[in-house]
Scaffold this active site. Structure first.
Site, short mmCIF file in Angstrom:
data_model
loop_
_atom_site.label_atom_id
_atom_site.label_comp_id
_atom_site.label_asym_id
_atom_site.label_seq_id
_atom_site.Cartn_x
_atom_site.Cartn_y
_atom_site.Cartn_z
N LYS A 56 7.11 4.42 -57.71
CA LYS A 56 8.39 3.83 -58.12
C LYS A 56 8.53 3.89 -59.63
CE LYS A 56 8.87 0.92 -54.08
NZ LYS A 56 8.35 -0.24 -53.38
N GLN A 100 6.92 -6.21 -54.40
CA GLN A 100 6.25 -5.35 -53.42
C GLN A 100 5.66 -6.21 -52.29
OE1 GLN A 100 6.18 -1.85 -53.58
NE2 GLN A 100 5.39 -2.08 -51.50
N ASP A 123 16.32 -4.59 -53.14
CA ASP A 123 15.76 -4.34 -51.81
C ASP A 123 16.72 -4.81 -50.71
OD1 ASP A 123 13.45 -2.93 -51.39
OD2 ASP A 123 12.10 -4.63 -51.73
#
Ligand code: NDP
Length: 303
Positions: A56, A100, A123
């Site tokens: 990422k 995460q 997200d």
């Protein structure tokens, strides 16, 4: 049975999406002196998460955006993590925040996700964004289902009226995928571990999305000839003395029946990070009152 007419190249599709993201980033810099910023928070040292976070970071910088990485020990307390989220929420240089998952067991992931400013929740897991998506309003769309939808639209154009079956009902893939397909006016069935006669349900699908986590569960004879098959599954299996990745769909048998199919690896996986970057650009535009790049997201169609 004839061979599958098309293998959907998620790698190439993701590379193209990243190019479009980079173009928008360059334009934001040139026209407005704004650089989109993405903060990624990693707690602990889970090896798979380490790889995701590293990738990422690399792709964020390659797109011309600013990447902020926060690596915390697995002994981090809930209070310390919440304090970091509050700090990132208040930081004007940060337009997207990603925590995460999975978090270490002593941390309350739901509380952490819902502490993220919903406008920075790239997200799309914050309960407000979940509700906005479910009610057909402009939201932050979870990256993996968004990637699937972009590939489906590219392949099929108008999805309206098609029968879509989503196998899996998780909050991060199955449910938002079903909501997105409903938003496209598909007739949507969500299947799960209690579904009766899953092969027959799958056989009714013009669009079949597998998000189960069971290696090669879906066989070729579960697939309607000509259907478009999106395999979200990422399963590590041992193959002799090596391990390799396979999807939830038995690619070899499915490819003889489907009209198009995503491979694993090289299908949905690469799209997830590309969509994360796209969501960060969208969040940045929204934060600055600028028009959103309509070619990067799903929600604009319904906005
Ligand atoms: P979850 O474990 O959260 O959900 C799995 C779903 O599959 C559940 O709804 C479960 O049903 C259903 N299921 C399990 N067994 C069966 C069965 N025998 N028949 C029918 N349904 C079944 O997984 P995720 O949604 O998080 O992930 C799914 C897969 O996608 C995994 O392989 C994961 O690694 C992969 N993934 C890939 C991503 C990417 O970027 N490509 C991103 C995220 C995930 P029930 O609810 O009844 O238990």
């Amino acid at each position: 049975m004839q061979d599958c007419t098309s293998v959907i190249d998620g790698k190439a599709f993701a590379a193209d999406l990243r190019r479009r993201v980079a173009t928008h980033v360059a334009r934001l810099k040139a026209d407005h002196d704004i650089t989109p910023g993405l903060a990624v928070v990693l707690v602990g040292a889970d090896p798979a998460s380490e790889v995701y976070v590293r990738n990422k970071g690399i792709q964020t910088r390659e797109a011309g955006m600013t990447g902020f990485e926060h690596r915390l020990p697995d002994t981090t307390s809930q209070d310390d993590l919440m304090a970091l989220i509050a700090q990132l929420n208040a930081d004007a240089a940060v337009h997207g925040i990603l925590v995460q998952l999975p978090l270490p067991a002593h941390l309350d992931a739901g509380a952490v996700i819902n502490a993220i400013d919903p406008s920075k929740d790239v997200d799309g897991f914050h309960v407000l964004n979940v509700g906005l998506l479910a009610t057909g309003q402009k939201s932050m769309v979870p990256c993996t289902p968004l990637g699937c939808l972009l590939m489906l639209r590219d392949r099929l154009g108008d999805l309206s009226g098609l029968n879509a079956v989503v196998v899996g009902r998780s909050n991060i893939v199955g449910k938002p995928m079903a909501q997105l397909l409903l938003g496209e006016s598909c007739t949507v069935t969500i299947a799960h571990s209690r579904t009766r006669d899953l092969p027959a349900v799958c056989r009714s699908a013009d669009i079949l999305v597998a998000a189960v986590g069971r290696p090669r569960m879906i066989q070729g004879d579960w697939i309607k000839p000509g259907a478009t098959v999106i395999d979200v599954g990422i399963n590590r299996i041992s193959d002799g003395d090596r391990t390799r990745l396979v999807g939830d769909v038995d690619f070899d048998t499915a490819a003889r029946v489907a009209g198009a199919i995503t491979p694993v690896p090289g299908g949905v996986g690469p799209m997830t990070i590309a969509c994360l970057l796209a969501n960060t650009v969208t969040a940045c535009c929204r934060a600055n009152g600028l028009p959103e790049p309509a070619d990067l997201t799903a929600s604009q169609r319904d906005a």
